[in-house]
Design a protein around this motif. Structure first.
Motif, PDB file in Angstrom:
ATOM      1  N   LYS A  66       0.845  -1.189   0.000  1.00 17.51           N
ATOM      2  CA  LYS A  66       0.000   0.000   0.000  1.00 17.51           C
ATOM      3  C   LYS A  66       0.883   1.242   0.000  1.00 17.51           C
ATOM      4  O   LYS A  66       1.947   1.254   0.608  1.00 17.51           O
ATOM      5  CB  LYS A  66      -0.897   0.042   1.235  1.00 17.51           C
ATOM      6  CG  LYS A  66      -2.041  -0.935   1.237  1.00 17.51           C
ATOM      7  CD  LYS A  66      -2.927  -0.739   2.456  1.00 17.51           C
ATOM      8  CE  LYS A  66      -3.586   0.627   2.488  1.00 17.51           C
ATOM      9  NZ  LYS A  66      -4.564   0.768   3.597  1.00 17.51           N
ATOM     10  N   SER A  67       0.405   2.294  -0.657  1.00 21.58           N
ATOM     11  CA  SER A  67       1.086   3.587  -0.604  1.00 21.58           C
ATOM     12  C   SER A  67       0.101   4.686  -0.222  1.00 21.58           C
ATOM     13  O   SER A  67       0.284   5.843  -0.565  1.00 21.58           O
ATOM     14  CB  SER A  67       1.745   3.901  -1.948  1.00 21.58           C
ATOM     15  OG  SER A  67       0.793   3.838  -3.000  1.00 21.58           O
ATOM     16  N   THR A  68      -0.953   4.312   0.467  1.00 23.45           N
ATOM     17  CA  THR A  68      -1.959   5.239   0.978  1.00 23.45           C
ATOM     18  C   THR A  68      -2.407   4.752   2.338  1.00 23.45           C
ATOM     19  O   THR A  68      -2.381   3.548   2.618  1.00 23.45           O
ATOM     20  CB  THR A  68      -3.169   5.327   0.036  1.00 23.45           C
ATOM     21  OG1 THR A  68      -4.181   6.144   0.647  1.00 23.45           O
ATOM     22  CG2 THR A  68      -3.767   3.948  -0.234  1.00 23.45           C
ATOM     23  N   SER A  69      -2.838   5.671   3.179  1.00 24.22           N
ATOM     24  CA  SER A  69      -3.331   5.289   4.505  1.00 24.22           C
ATOM     25  C   SER A  69      -4.807   4.912   4.472  1.00 24.22           C
ATOM     26  O   SER A  69      -5.336   4.396   5.452  1.00 24.22           O
ATOM     27  CB  SER A  69      -3.116   6.432   5.501  1.00 24.22           C
ATOM     28  OG  SER A  69      -3.841   7.588   5.094  1.00 24.22           O
TER      29      SER A  69
ATOM     30  N   GLY B 207      -1.650   3.308  -8.435  1.00 24.37           N
ATOM     31  CA  GLY B 207      -1.488   4.522  -7.647  1.00 24.37           C
ATOM     32  C   GLY B 207      -1.533   4.337  -6.147  1.00 24.37           C
ATOM     33  O   GLY B 207      -1.244   5.277  -5.407  1.00 24.37           O
ATOM     34  N   ASN B 208      -1.880   3.112  -5.678  1.00 25.79           N
ATOM     35  CA  ASN B 208      -1.934   2.921  -4.230  1.00 25.79           C
ATOM     36  C   ASN B 208      -1.323   1.592  -3.773  1.00 25.79           C
ATOM     37  O   ASN B 208      -1.523   1.176  -2.640  1.00 25.79           O
ATOM     38  CB  ASN B 208      -3.372   3.035  -3.708  1.00 25.79           C
ATOM     39  CG  ASN B 208      -4.325   2.037  -4.348  1.00 25.79           C
ATOM     40  OD1 ASN B 208      -3.923   0.935  -4.719  1.00 25.79           O
ATOM     41  ND2 ASN B 208      -5.586   2.417  -4.477  1.00 25.79           N
TER      42      ASN B 208
ATOM     43  N   SER C  56       6.677  -4.678   4.966  1.00 21.93           N
ATOM     44  CA  SER C  56       6.691  -3.280   4.535  1.00 21.93           C
ATOM     45  C   SER C  56       7.193  -3.245   3.094  1.00 21.93           C
ATOM     46  O   SER C  56       7.548  -4.276   2.520  1.00 21.93           O
ATOM     47  CB  SER C  56       7.569  -2.440   5.458  1.00 21.93           C
ATOM     48  OG  SER C  56       8.912  -2.890   5.394  1.00 21.93           O
ATOM     49  N   TRP C  57       7.278  -2.053   2.525  1.00 23.87           N
ATOM     50  CA  TRP C  57       7.542  -1.931   1.082  1.00 23.87           C
ATOM     51  C   TRP C  57       8.565  -0.838   0.826  1.00 23.87           C
ATOM     52  O   TRP C  57       8.461   0.264   1.372  1.00 23.87           O
ATOM     53  CB  TRP C  57       6.238  -1.612   0.371  1.00 23.87           C
ATOM     54  CG  TRP C  57       6.250  -1.707  -1.116  1.00 23.87           C
ATOM     55  CD1 TRP C  57       7.031  -2.498  -1.902  1.00 23.87           C
ATOM     56  CD2 TRP C  57       5.383  -0.986  -2.008  1.00 23.87           C
ATOM     57  NE1 TRP C  57       6.715  -2.331  -3.228  1.00 23.87           N
ATOM     58  CE2 TRP C  57       5.706  -1.404  -3.324  1.00 23.87           C
ATOM     59  CE3 TRP C  57       4.373  -0.049  -1.828  1.00 23.87           C
ATOM     60  CZ2 TRP C  57       5.046  -0.904  -4.442  1.00 23.87           C
ATOM     61  CZ3 TRP C  57       3.717   0.440  -2.939  1.00 23.87           C
ATOM     62  CH2 TRP C  57       4.053   0.024  -4.237  1.00 23.87           C
ATOM     63  N   SER C  58       9.549  -1.145  -0.042  1.00 22.03           N
ATOM     64  CA  SER C  58      10.594  -0.168  -0.344  1.00 22.03           C
ATOM     65  C   SER C  58      10.048   1.061  -1.049  1.00 22.03           C
ATOM     66  O   SER C  58      10.595   2.159  -0.907  1.00 22.03           O
ATOM     67  CB  SER C  58      11.694  -0.815  -1.197  1.00 22.03           C
ATOM     68  OG  SER C  58      11.193  -1.195  -2.469  1.00 22.03           O
ATOM     69  N   ASN C  59       8.963   0.917  -1.812  1.00 23.27           N
ATOM     70  CA  ASN C  59       8.402   2.063  -2.528  1.00 23.27           C
ATOM     71  C   ASN C  59       7.736   3.080  -1.605  1.00 23.27           C
ATOM     72  O   ASN C  59       7.319   4.148  -2.051  1.00 23.27           O
ATOM     73  CB  ASN C  59       7.398   1.596  -3.584  1.00 23.27           C
ATOM     74  CG  ASN C  59       8.087   0.987  -4.788  1.00 23.27           C
ATOM     75  OD1 ASN C  59       9.252   0.603  -4.732  1.00 23.27           O
ATOM     76  ND2 ASN C  59       7.368   0.883  -5.899  1.00 23.27           N
ATOM     77  N   CYS C  60       7.648   2.726  -0.330  1.00 27.83           N
ATOM     78  CA  CYS C  60       7.161   3.677   0.675  1.00 27.83           C
ATOM     79  C   CYS C  60       8.292   4.117   1.603  1.00 27.83           C
ATOM     80  O   CYS C  60       8.042   4.597   2.713  1.00 27.83           O
ATOM     81  CB  CYS C  60       6.028   3.067   1.480  1.00 27.83           C
ATOM     82  SG  CYS C  60       4.499   2.902   0.537  1.00 27.83           S
TER      83      CYS C  60
END
Length: 365
Positions: A136-139, A162-163, A328-332
């Motif tokens: 995810k890249s959004t809360s 996008g997310n 977790s994710w490196s893109n974040c």
């Protein structure tokens, strides 16, 4: 009417079994838990509960399935005030059963999303044993929309629109942190759950209980019960495993599949406190997923086995195995060193008890 104020201090500790208060691991905000019995002594449980900080701002809170109260408090909050009143909080942590997608149970918080596979997938013949990880890249909650778009609009959740996306490979492995019996150095891979019950569903905590089909070890016919809890602000799912029907101690492993051939892609803490894996994801350009496992006490052993890194322990009859797993994710913005430091701190947070003051405010009759 005059207000009567009660002041107490409770410990904030990382997830433990029973009704102990605990804090979900993360830097800027923490989840605290107040027991049902303590609440009942101070306020009316038959009316809504509201929690505020010293500035009078409403803090997100939730009554859990077992009657406890969880509250999201900012770092160095110092004191919170609990009373009766209406409170409206945005939901960040939630999940659902998706029968339209082969009985998936999928859940998320403001950081990551996860899923466990169900009976329809098992009947299809597909072998997928472990937990899946969605980036995810959004809360904001995104899982429900992803399923709808993927199934009914042809917008694949395997691509980032996008997310974040589903770009983690599970298959016939333990995936991103599943536990399994480890008998004669063999992983007894669990298949899909047979029944489920969602116990908590937001706004700041999700809890699901999964029961798995019976299996046999020696003369024992055993049913596995998993209870998984994810809180707002934590990368890790607090999970307990119970083997009903077991009459002898069972070796158990919690494991992460290793997809990379790079020996630096996995890490085992020398003190047996946690394990981590850097997963390359299924397609290039989609970053790295960092996966980890820890527990309230050191593991008996960590080892490499069948393309997995495993944390080994033993579960005695009538007891539960407790551990935390997540990703977790490196893109974040995550990297390997930060992830390993995070996992180390999660283990440490299970051992300590910082305190916060609470005032219960009731109206005098």
């Amino acid at each position: 009417m005059k207000k009567v104020v009660f002041t107490i201090a409770i410990a904030l500790i990382a997830p433990l079994l029973g009704n102990k208060n605990f804090i979900s691991a993360q830097c800027k905000e923490s989840i605290i838990q107040i027991s049902k019995s303590e609440l009942a002594e101070k306020i009316n449980l038959n009316t809504p509960i509201i929690v505020k900080n010293k500035l009078g701002e409403v803090l997100p809170s939730q009554l859990t399935y077992n009657g406890n109260l969880v509250v999201l408090v900012p770092q160095k909050c110092g004191k919170i005030y609990i009373g009766n009143g209406e409170s409206f909080v945005d939901t960040t942590t939630c999940g659902a059963h998706y029968p339209e997608r082969l009985d998936d149970i999928a859940w998320e918080n403001n950081l990551m999303a996860y899923r466990a596979y169900g009976p329809a997938l098992q009947l299809s013949g597909e072998r997928a044993y472990g937990y899946d990880i969605w980036t995810k890249s959004t809360s904001q909650p995104v899982v429900k929309e992803r399923y709808y778009n993927h199934l009914f609009k042809g917008i694949s959740y395997h691509e980032d629109h996008g997310n974040g996306m589903d770009v983690y490979a599970v298959g016939p492995t333990l995936g991103g942190g599943t536990a399994a019996p480890f008998i004669d150095s063999t992983i007894l891979f669990p298949y899909c759950w047979k029944s489920y019950e969602i116990l908590d569903n937001g706004p700041i905590r999700f809890t699901v209980r999964l029961e798995y089909p019976p299996f046999t070890i020696g003369n024992d016919t055993i049913s596995e019960i998993r209870t998984i809890t994810l809180d707002h602000g934590s990368y890790l799912n607090h999970t307990t495993i119970e083997y009903k029907g077991a009459t002898k101690a069972i070796p158990i492993v919690a494991g992460i599949v290793i997809h990379s051939t790079d020996p630096n892609s996995y890490y085992s803490d020398k003190k047996q406190r946690y394990i981590t894996v850097q997963d390359p994801t299924q397609s290039s350009g989609n970053g790295v997923i960092f996966v980890g496992i820890t527990a309230p006490k050191e593991f008996q052993q960590t080892l490499l086995h069948q393309e997995h890194i495993l944390a080994l322990d033993t579960i005695a009859p009538y007891e539960k195995f407790e551990y935390l797993w997540g990703a977790s994710w490196s893109n974040c913005g995550m990297d390997s060193d930060t992830w390993n430091s995070y996992m180390k701190e999660q283990f440490k947070s299970l051992q300590k008890s910082p305190k916060i003051k609470i005032e219960f405010i009731t109206k005098q009759q």
